[in-house]
Design a protein around this motif. Structure first.
Motif, PDB file in Angstrom:
ATOM      1  N   PRO A   1       0.817  -1.220   0.000  1.00  7.90           N
ATOM      2  CA  PRO A   1       0.000   0.000   0.000  1.00  7.90           C
ATOM      3  C   PRO A   1       0.848   1.266   0.000  1.00  7.90           C
ATOM      4  CG  PRO A   1      -0.860  -1.591   1.583  1.00  7.90           C
ATOM      5  CD  PRO A   1       0.463  -2.120   1.117  1.00  7.90           C
ATOM      6  N   VAL A   2       0.298   2.307  -0.606  1.00  4.43           N
ATOM      7  CA  VAL A   2       0.927   3.633  -0.584  1.00  4.43           C
ATOM      8  C   VAL A   2       0.431   4.360   0.658  1.00  4.43           C
ATOM      9  CG1 VAL A   2       1.102   5.870  -1.750  1.00  4.43           C
ATOM     10  CG2 VAL A   2       1.083   3.755  -3.101  1.00  4.43           C
ATOM     11  N   VAL A   3       1.346   4.819   1.517  1.00  3.32           N
ATOM     12  CA  VAL A   3       0.977   5.512   2.757  1.00  3.32           C
ATOM     13  C   VAL A   3       1.500   6.946   2.694  1.00  3.32           C
ATOM     14  CG1 VAL A   3       1.018   5.439   5.269  1.00  3.32           C
ATOM     15  CG2 VAL A   3       1.217   3.305   3.982  1.00  3.32           C
ATOM     16  N   GLU A   4       0.596   7.913   2.863  1.00  2.65           N
ATOM     17  CA  GLU A   4       0.968   9.328   2.819  1.00  2.65           C
ATOM     18  C   GLU A   4       0.689   9.971   4.178  1.00  2.65           C
ATOM     19  OE1 GLU A   4      -0.610  11.397  -0.828  1.00  2.65           O
ATOM     20  OE2 GLU A   4      -1.599   9.462  -1.074  1.00  2.65           O
ATOM     21  N   SER A   5       1.569  10.875   4.591  1.00  2.00           N
ATOM     22  CA  SER A   5       1.383  11.619   5.837  1.00  2.00           C
ATOM     23  C   SER A   5       0.775  12.983   5.504  1.00  2.00           C
ATOM     24  CB  SER A   5       2.725  11.788   6.547  1.00  2.00           C
ATOM     25  OG  SER A   5       2.582  12.574   7.708  1.00  2.00           O
ATOM     26  N   THR A   6      -0.527  13.133   5.770  1.00  2.00           N
ATOM     27  CA  THR A   6      -1.237  14.378   5.429  1.00  2.00           C
ATOM     28  C   THR A   6      -1.781  15.082   6.667  1.00  2.00           C
ATOM     29  OG1 THR A   6      -3.365  13.243   5.201  1.00  2.00           O
ATOM     30  CG2 THR A   6      -1.982  13.362   3.227  1.00  2.00           C
ATOM     31  N   GLY A   7      -1.562  14.502   7.855  1.00  2.00           N
ATOM     32  CA  GLY A   7      -2.192  15.000   9.070  1.00  2.00           C
ATOM     33  C   GLY A   7      -3.576  14.399   9.234  1.00  2.00           C
ATOM     34  N   SER A   8      -4.026  14.283  10.475  1.00  2.00           N
ATOM     35  CA  SER A   8      -5.338  13.674  10.736  1.00  2.00           C
ATOM     36  C   SER A   8      -6.463  14.447  10.058  1.00  2.00           C
ATOM     37  CB  SER A   8      -5.602  13.588  12.243  1.00  2.00           C
ATOM     38  OG  SER A   8      -4.676  12.737  12.863  1.00  2.00           O
ATOM     39  N   GLY A   9      -6.455  15.769  10.210  1.00  2.00           N
ATOM     40  CA  GLY A   9      -7.506  16.585   9.612  1.00  2.00           C
ATOM     41  C   GLY A   9      -7.483  16.543   8.100  1.00  2.00           C
ATOM     42  N   GLY A  10      -6.283  16.656   7.534  1.00  2.00           N
ATOM     43  CA  GLY A  10      -6.156  16.589   6.078  1.00  2.00           C
ATOM     44  C   GLY A  10      -6.578  15.237   5.531  1.00  2.00           C
ATOM     45  N   GLY A  11      -6.227  14.182   6.259  1.00  2.00           N
ATOM     46  CA  GLY A  11      -6.620  12.837   5.840  1.00  2.00           C
ATOM     47  C   GLY A  11      -8.121  12.650   5.846  1.00  2.00           C
TER      48      GLY A  11
END
Length: 340
Positions: A56-66
């Motif tokens: 899987p591709v995992v991105e760090s966008t922040g909880s709110g952004g996610g």
């Protein structure tokens, strides 16, 4: 002639639909919390190695952004899973529901929020009240709320270092920021009569507003970058999850808060007073369309991953108690729908 035209139309229809199949994803896409990111990445890597599915591709966008990305809709252009270092808000759940999304919530364990600095500098010992006085935009002075006048820690309390207040922390989109504000800033604000006497909106405004004069610096969603900055500036403190402190224990030490050090056992027991739950959320409408989602959930909630001796504990995850872990495993793998 008509037959030929129909045949051409049929072929054209097939050609037109081909790109839609070509664009279909065969790889899970995960967004969200920077705190859950290392755990989710570890599971994704193990999942890719041990199954026939793509990593899987995992991105760090922040909880709110996610949450914004996750709840935006159903379809391959939208992520399948979002990580969060706080629980989904009712407003986010309502957005998901409005956009046709059925959500499964998975609580994966606990994490502490730490204030850490370089080991080359003295370890801080702070109360929540002192932290509030260092970081709040407005603080009480002589019975009135004024713009924060403190530039050095020793101005707040003579027992603290005579060093400039400089704290690197997460932005408002971060679940770590949400939890820090709730567990530290709000609790400390209750100790000041001048703030406690405000109406609900006024209290929230004062308790949540961080100073903007350079003493508190929004350092983005990349906790690893905060760690690097702390090494370069031993006087500064950084706010992030315990897992990052655990992974950088050779370089950093965590501040003692209310007399308790941020240690694994003390976070697990609840003795350390700045701890929170970690989650991920699954979009049920993508299960069966994007390959491997159910299997990924099974990997994440397996004892070899999130159990007491699992590989996520080595990354700093504090596991759920045995009974809670078993109940959450069953709910997650049954894709139980979330209701609020």
């Amino acid at each position: 002639m008509i037959k030929n035209k129909l045949a051409v139309a049929a072929v054209a229809g097939l050609v037109l639909t081909a790109p839609a199949f070509a664009e279909a994803r065969d790889q899970i896409r995960i967004v969200g919390s920077s705190t859950v990111f290392p755990f989710s990445t570890a599971v994704a890597e193990n999942f890719g190695r041990s199954t026939s599915f793509k990593t899987p591709v995992v991105e760090s966008t922040g909880s709110g952004g996610g949450m914004k990305l996750f709840c935006a809709g159903v379809g391959t252009e939208h992520p399948d899973i979002t990580n969060a270092s706080r629980r989904m808000k009712k407003s986010e759940f309502e957005t998901c529901t409005k956009n046709g999304i059925t959500v499964t919530e998975v609580k994966v364990g606990f994490d502490g929020i730490v204030l850490a600095n370089a080991k080359s500098a003295p370890q801080f010992s702070l109360t929540k009240k002192q932290i509030f006085l260092a970081l709040a935009k407005q603080v009480p002075v002589d019975g009135k709320l004024v713009d924060n006048p403190y530039s050095n820690w020793s101005q707040i309390d003579s027992s603290l270092p005579n060093e400039p207040i400089e704290v690197l922390g997460p932005p408002p989109t971060s679940g770590t920021r949400d939890a820090f504000v709730e567990l530290v800033m709000e609790e400390a604000a209750e100790e000041f009569p001048e703030i406690k006497s405000l109406d609900k909106a006024g209290f929230k405004q004062v308790a949540h507003a961080m100073r903007e004069d350079g003493a508190f610096v929004e350092a983005g969603e990349n906790d690893n970058l905060i760690v690097q900055k702390l090494e370069a500036n031993p006087v500064a403190l950084g706010i992030f999850g315990f897992s990052f402190l655990d992974q950088n224990a050779d370089k950093l030490h965590g501040s003692i808060v209310e007399g308790v050090a941020p240690e694994f056992e003390k976070i697990a027991s609840g003795e350390y007073g700045v701890s929170r739950s970690l989650y991920f959320y699954v979009k049920q409408e993508h299960v069966g369309t994007i390959p491997g989602i159910k299997e990924f959930v099974a990997e994440f909630t397996s004892e070899k991953a999130w159990g007491e001796d699992g590989y996520l504990v080595e990354k700093g995850l504090i596991p759920l108690p045995d009974a809670d872990r078993k109940a959450m495993h069953d709910a997650a793998n049954g894709l139980a729908p979330l209701s609020m």
